[in-house]
Scaffold this motif. Structure first.
Motif, PDB file in Angstrom:
ATOM      1  N   THR A  26      21.672 -15.849  18.810  1.00 20.52           N
ATOM      2  CA  THR A  26      21.862 -14.996  17.644  1.00 20.52           C
ATOM      3  C   THR A  26      20.568 -14.232  17.411  1.00 20.52           C
ATOM      4  O   THR A  26      19.490 -14.817  17.400  1.00 20.52           O
ATOM      5  N   GLN A  27      20.691 -12.924  17.280  1.00 23.54           N
ATOM      6  CA  GLN A  27      19.505 -12.111  17.057  1.00 23.54           C
ATOM      7  C   GLN A  27      19.831 -10.892  16.226  1.00 23.54           C
ATOM      8  O   GLN A  27      20.968 -10.454  16.154  1.00 23.54           O
ATOM      9  N   LEU A  28      18.806 -10.356  15.626  1.00 25.87           N
ATOM     10  CA  LEU A  28      18.903  -9.184  14.776  1.00 25.87           C
ATOM     11  C   LEU A  28      17.687  -8.311  15.073  1.00 25.87           C
ATOM     12  O   LEU A  28      16.570  -8.800  15.125  1.00 25.87           O
ATOM     13  N   VAL A  29      17.903  -7.011  15.301  1.00 28.73           N
ATOM     14  CA  VAL A  29      16.825  -6.094  15.646  1.00 28.73           C
ATOM     15  C   VAL A  29      16.918  -4.877  14.730  1.00 28.73           C
ATOM     16  O   VAL A  29      18.002  -4.343  14.518  1.00 28.73           O
ATOM     17  N   LEU A  30      15.779  -4.443  14.211  1.00 27.26           N
ATOM     18  CA  LEU A  30      15.698  -3.248  13.375  1.00 27.26           C
ATOM     19  C   LEU A  30      14.850  -2.215  14.101  1.00 27.26           C
ATOM     20  O   LEU A  30      13.694  -2.472  14.439  1.00 27.26           O
ATOM     21  N   LEU A  31      15.439  -1.049  14.383  1.00 25.83           N
ATOM     22  CA  LEU A  31      14.762   0.050  15.067  1.00 25.83           C
ATOM     23  C   LEU A  31      14.783   1.266  14.152  1.00 25.83           C
ATOM     24  O   LEU A  31      15.747   1.474  13.418  1.00 25.83           O
ATOM     25  N   TRP A  32      13.751   2.106  14.244  1.00 23.93           N
ATOM     26  CA  TRP A  32      13.678   3.282  13.374  1.00 23.93           C
ATOM     27  C   TRP A  32      14.030   4.543  14.132  1.00 23.93           C
ATOM     28  O   TRP A  32      13.508   4.802  15.204  1.00 23.93           O
ATOM     29  N   ARG A  33      14.921   5.346  13.557  1.00 19.06           N
ATOM     30  CA  ARG A  33      15.241   6.667  14.089  1.00 19.06           C
ATOM     31  C   ARG A  33      14.300   7.708  13.507  1.00 19.06           C
ATOM     32  O   ARG A  33      13.853   8.616  14.174  1.00 19.06           O
ATOM     33  N   ASP A  34      14.002   7.585  12.216  1.00 20.40           N
ATOM     34  CA  ASP A  34      13.112   8.491  11.504  1.00 20.40           C
ATOM     35  C   ASP A  34      12.698   7.799  10.206  1.00 20.40           C
ATOM     36  O   ASP A  34      13.083   6.656   9.980  1.00 20.40           O
ATOM     37  N   PRO A  35      11.912   8.445   9.337  1.00 18.22           N
ATOM     38  CA  PRO A  35      11.436   7.766   8.117  1.00 18.22           C
ATOM     39  C   PRO A  35      12.534   7.338   7.148  1.00 18.22           C
ATOM     40  O   PRO A  35      12.291   6.499   6.292  1.00 18.22           O
TER      41      PRO A  35
END
Length: 164
Positions: A7-16
């Protein structure tokens, strides 16, 4: 960081303002009971929930909206209790949303840096943009940042020595 199959969770940014939360669930977290949320970490131990959604079995990610650039965020996966409380089962690493950087119309050049500890970052310089960030057409010498003094080049020059 979790490995595939956990089980995993990832947060990535597209822009501000927009991020993407990706999740993988295993047997320990059942999709029908799973919820996810985006939280902003505040000074001290404060956490403000910005968005909460039910995890759908058919989906593995969702775009989320951040409310502040340069703030710290975390995505969390868990279960919602009967009283509305959120019991966290897994969370992403803490991630800082990118800040708004100068672009067209910015009054000054910026120096961009890449480091192992801070990643990609920038800082303002004292060099002004001609015509507010838009170079005038034509050839001739253009000023550069002091960080690149030894690397100054003249636009329109042929830099390939020996070519005629």
């Amino acid at each position: 960081m979790s490995q595939r199959g956990e089980t995993q969770l990832v947060l990535l940014w597209r822009d501000p303002e927009v991020g993407y939360v990706y999740w993988e669930l295993t047997g320990e977290v059942r999709p029908r009971e799973a919820w996810a949320r985006l939280v902003r970490l505040e000074a001290g131990d404060g956490v403000e929930e910005l968005e909460r959604w039910r995890v759908d079995e058919a989906l593995s990610g969702r775009f989320v909206r951040a409310d502040q650039g340069r703030a710290r965020y975390r995505a969390e996966l868990g279960e919602v209790g009967s009283d509305g409380s959120f019991k966290v089962r897994a969370s992403s690493e803490v991630s800082e949303a990118p800040g708004r950087g100068p672009g067209d119309g910015a009054p000054r050049f910026v120096r961009v840096m890449l480091s192992k500890t801070q990643g990609l970052s920038w800082e303002p310089t004292e060099h002004s943009h001609p015509t507010l960030g838009r170079f005038l057409p034509g050839v001739g010498q253009r000023p550069s940042s002091t960080a690149f003094v030894g690397d100054q080049k003249t636009r329109g020059d042929d830099h390939r020595k020996g070519d005629a």
